[in-house]
Design a protein around this motif. Structure first.
Motif, PDB file in Angstrom:
ATOM      1  N   TYR A  31      31.877   2.754  -9.974  1.00 35.65           N
ATOM      2  CA  TYR A  31      30.535   2.725 -10.546  1.00 35.65           C
ATOM      3  C   TYR A  31      29.532   2.454  -9.431  1.00 35.65           C
ATOM      4  N   ASP A  32      28.256   2.772  -9.684  1.00 34.35           N
ATOM      5  CA  ASP A  32      27.199   2.630  -8.679  1.00 34.35           C
ATOM      6  C   ASP A  32      26.972   1.158  -8.341  1.00 34.35           C
ATOM      7  N   ARG A  33      26.864   0.859  -7.047  1.00 39.77           N
ATOM      8  CA  ARG A  33      26.633  -0.526  -6.616  1.00 39.77           C
ATOM      9  C   ARG A  33      25.197  -0.976  -6.934  1.00 39.77           C
ATOM     10  N   PHE A  34      24.227  -0.125  -6.688  1.00 42.02           N
ATOM     11  CA  PHE A  34      22.811  -0.491  -6.867  1.00 42.02           C
ATOM     12  C   PHE A  34      22.297   0.091  -8.179  1.00 42.02           C
ATOM     13  N   ARG A  35      21.839  -0.801  -9.055  1.00 40.49           N
ATOM     14  CA  ARG A  35      21.351  -0.347 -10.359  1.00 40.49           C
ATOM     15  C   ARG A  35      20.124  -1.172 -10.741  1.00 40.49           C
ATOM     16  N   GLY A  36      19.054  -0.483 -11.123  1.00 43.58           N
ATOM     17  CA  GLY A  36      17.840  -1.156 -11.565  1.00 43.58           C
ATOM     18  C   GLY A  36      17.182  -1.969 -10.463  1.00 43.58           C
ATOM     19  N   ARG A  37      17.200  -1.451  -9.266  1.00 38.83           N
ATOM     20  CA  ARG A  37      16.656  -2.198  -8.119  1.00 38.83           C
ATOM     21  C   ARG A  37      15.685  -1.344  -7.307  1.00 38.83           C
ATOM     22  N   VAL A  38      14.663  -2.032  -6.754  1.00 40.30           N
ATOM     23  CA  VAL A  38      13.842  -1.418  -5.710  1.00 40.30           C
ATOM     24  C   VAL A  38      14.712  -1.294  -4.465  1.00 40.30           C
ATOM     25  N   MET A  39      14.739  -0.119  -3.857  1.00 35.11           N
ATOM     26  CA  MET A  39      15.654   0.148  -2.747  1.00 35.11           C
ATOM     27  C   MET A  39      14.902   0.273  -1.420  1.00 35.11           C
ATOM     28  N   LEU A  40      15.511  -0.289  -0.385  1.00 37.67           N
ATOM     29  CA  LEU A  40      15.003  -0.162   0.981  1.00 37.67           C
ATOM     30  C   LEU A  40      16.126   0.341   1.881  1.00 37.67           C
ATOM     31  N   PRO A  41      15.872   1.384   2.655  1.00 34.26           N
ATOM     32  CA  PRO A  41      16.910   1.834   3.586  1.00 34.26           C
ATOM     33  C   PRO A  41      17.020   0.885   4.778  1.00 34.26           C
ATOM     34  N   ILE A  42      18.245   0.667   5.212  1.00 34.65           N
ATOM     35  CA  ILE A  42      18.512  -0.097   6.440  1.00 34.65           C
ATOM     36  C   ILE A  42      18.922   0.920   7.490  1.00 34.65           C
ATOM     37  N   GLN A  43      18.229   0.889   8.640  1.00 34.59           N
ATOM     38  CA  GLN A  43      18.431   1.919   9.651  1.00 34.59           C
ATOM     39  C   GLN A  43      18.958   1.338  10.952  1.00 34.59           C
ATOM     40  N   LYS A  72       0.832  -1.201   0.000  1.00 36.06           N
ATOM     41  CA  LYS A  72       0.000   0.000   0.000  1.00 36.06           C
ATOM     42  C   LYS A  72       0.872   1.258   0.000  1.00 36.06           C
ATOM     43  N   PRO A  73       0.336   2.389  -0.474  1.00 41.57           N
ATOM     44  CA  PRO A  73       1.120   3.630  -0.491  1.00 41.57           C
ATOM     45  C   PRO A  73       1.671   4.003   0.888  1.00 41.57           C
ATOM     46  N   GLU A  74       0.852   3.799   1.945  1.00 44.51           N
ATOM     47  CA  GLU A  74       1.344   4.162   3.275  1.00 44.51           C
ATOM     48  C   GLU A  74       2.497   3.257   3.720  1.00 44.51           C
ATOM     49  N   THR A  75       2.479   1.999   3.266  1.00 45.24           N
ATOM     50  CA  THR A  75       3.588   1.092   3.586  1.00 45.24           C
ATOM     51  C   THR A  75       4.858   1.539   2.864  1.00 45.24           C
ATOM     52  N   LEU A  76       4.732   1.934   1.610  1.00 48.35           N
ATOM     53  CA  LEU A  76       5.887   2.412   0.844  1.00 48.35           C
ATOM     54  C   LEU A  76       6.496   3.636   1.512  1.00 48.35           C
ATOM     55  N   ARG A  77       5.639   4.537   2.025  1.00 48.43           N
ATOM     56  CA  ARG A  77       6.153   5.735   2.699  1.00 48.43           C
ATOM     57  C   ARG A  77       6.807   5.380   4.029  1.00 48.43           C
ATOM     58  N   GLU A  78       6.137   4.520   4.815  1.00 48.20           N
ATOM     59  CA  GLU A  78       6.664   4.193   6.140  1.00 48.20           C
ATOM     60  C   GLU A  78       8.048   3.549   6.056  1.00 48.20           C
ATOM     61  N   PHE A  79       8.233   2.647   5.096  1.00 51.01           N
ATOM     62  CA  PHE A  79       9.502   1.926   5.011  1.00 51.01           C
ATOM     63  C   PHE A  79      10.499   2.586   4.058  1.00 51.01           C
ATOM     64  N   GLY A  80      10.108   3.685   3.420  1.00 44.91           N
ATOM     65  CA  GLY A  80      11.057   4.457   2.619  1.00 44.91           C
ATOM     66  C   GLY A  80      11.472   3.803   1.318  1.00 44.91           C
ATOM     67  N   PHE A  81      10.555   3.083   0.658  1.00 41.66           N
ATOM     68  CA  PHE A  81      10.907   2.434  -0.608  1.00 41.66           C
ATOM     69  C   PHE A  81      11.376   3.468  -1.641  1.00 41.66           C
ATOM     70  N   GLY A  82      12.388   3.087  -2.423  1.00 41.12           N
ATOM     71  CA  GLY A  82      12.902   3.941  -3.494  1.00 41.12           C
ATOM     72  C   GLY A  82      13.301   3.109  -4.691  1.00 41.12           C
ATOM     73  N   TYR A  83      14.006   3.737  -5.620  1.00 45.36           N
ATOM     74  CA  TYR A  83      14.435   3.038  -6.832  1.00 45.36           C
ATOM     75  C   TYR A  83      15.795   3.576  -7.270  1.00 45.36           C
ATOM     76  N   SER A  84      16.685   2.654  -7.678  1.00 48.16           N
ATOM     77  CA  SER A  84      17.997   3.043  -8.216  1.00 48.16           C
ATOM     78  C   SER A  84      17.988   2.778  -9.711  1.00 48.16           C
ATOM     79  N   PRO A  85      18.187   3.816 -10.547  1.00 50.53           N
ATOM     80  CA  PRO A  85      18.169   3.619 -12.001  1.00 50.53           C
ATOM     81  C   PRO A  85      19.295   2.708 -12.473  1.00 50.53           C
ATOM     82  N   GLU A  86      19.215   2.289 -13.739  1.00 46.65           N
ATOM     83  CA  GLU A  86      20.181   1.353 -14.300  1.00 46.65           C
ATOM     84  C   GLU A  86      21.572   1.956 -14.479  1.00 46.65           C
ATOM     85  N   SER A  87      21.693   3.245 -14.537  1.00 49.64           N
ATOM     86  CA  SER A  87      22.964   3.903 -14.844  1.00 49.64           C
ATOM     87  C   SER A  87      24.050   3.575 -13.825  1.00 49.64           C
TER      88      SER A  87
END
Length: 618
Positions: free
Chosen positions: A191-203, A145-160
């Motif tokens: 070069y960037d370690r994370f590419r083309g991935r759904v990202m989650l922050p670890i806190q 859900k959108p609120e879950t994506l916000r709470e856990f800070g989901f993001g995206y790292s482009p392929e570059s």
């Protein structure tokens, strides 16, 4: 950093304890003190008092006791150092400076947290933009859900491979590498370690971003499905639990912490309302992670997928935990249905099915026994001997001698019942004494036992247990170690326990029937207050309740002695002492609740007996 007792005294003097507590809990004035319902246990009548002059709080219900520093560590869940820093800022005091090496390390960590924080903000922006359209659709398909994506800070790292230097221009490339965001090759290119991935922050425990986990959108050969940050000055995966900063306050409400296999399992549980879940980060649970869990609760619940890999993960955790077991400190295990992870189970059967499994976990001991029993066919004596060998190898790793002894006895009992099932035997008549010339019980021992069973001892439960062991003499040797430990910590119990041990030496080890007065021993009473003293109670039920009563009697004085020793070393190791006091206090609360349960059982039996008496009289 040296925090002296004098510095702490000055800090306490500058802080009004009641004002700190009233930020989260309601207090009312009661003369020179404040009172309210205890935040450390459920109660309806206030028994929690705060004294600002003496700078302490105390609960007369559960025994919770401490000052403003312990309040911050135990109720707020902060580390000792973080509690000190927050209170010092409020009091306008300077925290004693750390040594230069530690100061440089802290400065480096602060710089790298700036890197990871800005990277997190940028990843979230990418998910919301055109570059993250496919990733957002993937997350929606997974039912997040959108609120879950916000709470856990989901993001995206482009392929570059070179997106981050452009996105975070104020940080030099070596800082991005040191923060684990980029990779440096042998020829010096990065070069960037994370590419083309759904990202989650670890806190960390304070909610600061220290690392990342990334998941590919579709499975591809040769590409890892999940990728975590490497170890950095910020991030040590063996010392970090994903979602700890959210699960810790939730755990204080539920009295539980659930450990699942991955961070997507944590997210699925949280979205379903189960907020007290954490996960390791791509490795088996480490000793440090187990210690972190035990600071939260006595028996964390490990929840593993219902496949062979999940079963192996459970055994790795058990093997790691066995050397670290201590009184009132263990693990419980939940195995999900075969082929399911938490998300599958919740989607297929609802959150109620998940809660039901979590409410009925198996003990560490049961899981260990079942795993080794089912590990291979046991159709020959050699295979059965192999089972026994494997079980005893596990037992030998247990560090606590009392727990090791109890595990050895229990597992050997299970092995014997499994390997040597009972044969049909003719009924035996009442026991008439040992066949060989028995030792005789001394008059003094006989008198001591009679006195303890008739209420002459300080503890009513102790008297009942003594009577129960006389009624079920086959249990005396089974509980001898716990009884000896009780005698060591409770001198008032020692004479009766010594007499019990002497009694056990006079018996045929096979005897299970009660000892009668005609045989020269004090007759055990019939008492409906406890199952082990009632006529007609099934032997298994009697033994089970008697074992719990012995365990309670032995544990409480041992825990009290450990608490006294921990308090005594406070000045030498304040942070360690605080953590240990919190753990021991929680254990004492659990034991007290179980003792109260015995008391309620006794009171209920007394009431029922009185009502029956009145009914008979009328």
């Amino acid at each position: 950093m040296t925090i002296t007792p004098q510095w702490k005294d000055e800090l306490r003097a500058r802080i009004t304890l009641s004002s700190v507590i009233m930020r989260t809990d309601k207090l009312t004035k009661a003369g020179r003190e404040w009172k309210g319902c205890c935040p450390f246990h459920d109660e309806k009548t206030p028994s929690f008092y705060v004294n600002d002059q003496k700078q302490f709080y105390h609960c007369f219900g559960c025994g919770a006791h401490g000052d403003v520093i312990s309040w911050m560590t135990e109720q707020r869940g902060l580390s000792f150092i973080d509690a000190i820093k927050e209170l010092a800022a409020e009091a306008g005091m300077e925290v004693p400076a750390p040594d230069p090496v530690a100061a440089k390390r802290a400065e480096k960590r602060a710089e790298l947290i700036d890197v990871t924080t800005e990277a997190q903000d940028w990843f979230v922006e990418q998910l919301r933009g055109s570059a993250g359209r496919e990733a957002l659709a993937y997350l929606n398909r997974r039912g997040l859900k959108p609120e879950t994506l916000r709470e856990f800070g989901f993001g995206y790292s482009p392929e570059s491979k070179q997106a981050l230097p452009t996105a975070l221009p104020r940080f030099e490339d070596h800082m991005l590498v040191e923060a684990g965001m980029r990779i440096r090759t042998d020829d010096g290119t990065t070069y960037d370690r994370f590419r083309g991935r759904v990202m989650l922050p670890i806190q960390d425990a304070r909610g600061r971003v220290i690392a990342f986990g990334g998941r590919i959108l579709e499975n591809r050969d040769g590409v890892a499905k999940y990728l975590n940050s490497p170890d950095t000055p910020l991030f040590d995966k063996g010392r970090t639990l994903y979602n700890l900063h959210r699960a810790s306050p939730a755990s204080r409400q539920t009295g539980r912490v659930v450990v699942v296999e991955g961070y997507m399992d944590v997210v699925a549980l949280a979205q379903a309302g189960i907020k007290d879940a954490v996960a390791p980060l791509g490795t088996a649970l480490t000793e440090m992670q187990l210690e972190m869990l035990w600071r939260m609760v006595e028996v964390p619940v490990l929840c593993f997928d219902g496949d062979a890999a999940g079963q192996r993960a459970a055994m790795r955790a058990i093997s790691r935990a066995l050397p670290m077991l201590a009184p009132m400190r263990s693990l419980s295990i939940v195995r999900l249905p075969s082929g399911m992870d938490p998300d599958d189970l919740i989607n297929d059967r609802g959150v109620g099915a998940m809660e039901k499994l979590l409410a009925e976990p198996k003990s560490l001991l049961d899981t260990l026994w079942e795993f080794e029993r089912d590990a291979m066919p046991l159709e020959s004596p050699e295979a059965k001997a192999g089972l026994k060998k494997r079980l005893m190898e596990h037992v030998d790793t247990i560090g606590d001698p009392d727990i090791q002894s109890l595990y050895r006895r229990d597992l050997l009992d299970r092995f014997s019942a499994f390997a040597y099932p009972p044969r049909q035997q003719a009924k035996r008549g009442p026991w008439r004494g040992p066949a060989a010339a028995p030792k005789t019980l001394s008059n003094g021992a006989r008198s001591t036992l009679q006195k303890s069973m008739s209420g002459g001892q300080r503890s009513d439960l102790l008297g009942a247990v003594i009577a129960g062991l006389v009624r079920h003499p086959g249990e005396i040797s089974r509980h001898s170690e716990a009884l000896i430990e009780l005698a060591r910590h409770d001198q008032s119990a020692a004479p009766a326990i010594e007499s019990l041990i002497e009694l056990a030496e006079t018996l045929d080890s096979r005897i299970q029937t009660a000892i009668s007065a005609e045989q020269g021993f004090p007759a055990p009473p019939v008492d409906n207050r406890y199952a082990f003293l009632r006529e007609g109670t099934p032997p298994g039920e009697a033994r089970e309740e008697l074992a719990e009563a012995v365990s309670l009697l032995a544990h409480k004085p041992a825990l009290e002695a450990a608490m006294a020793a921990t308090i005594a070393r406070f000045d030498e190791d304040p942070e360690g002492s605080f953590a240990e006091q919190a753990r021991l206090r929680q254990q004492l609360m659990t034991v007290d609740e179980r003792l109260k349960a015995f008391g309620r059982k006794k009171a209920g039996s007394d009431t029922a007996r009185d009502e029956n008496s009145v009914s008979s009289d009328s």
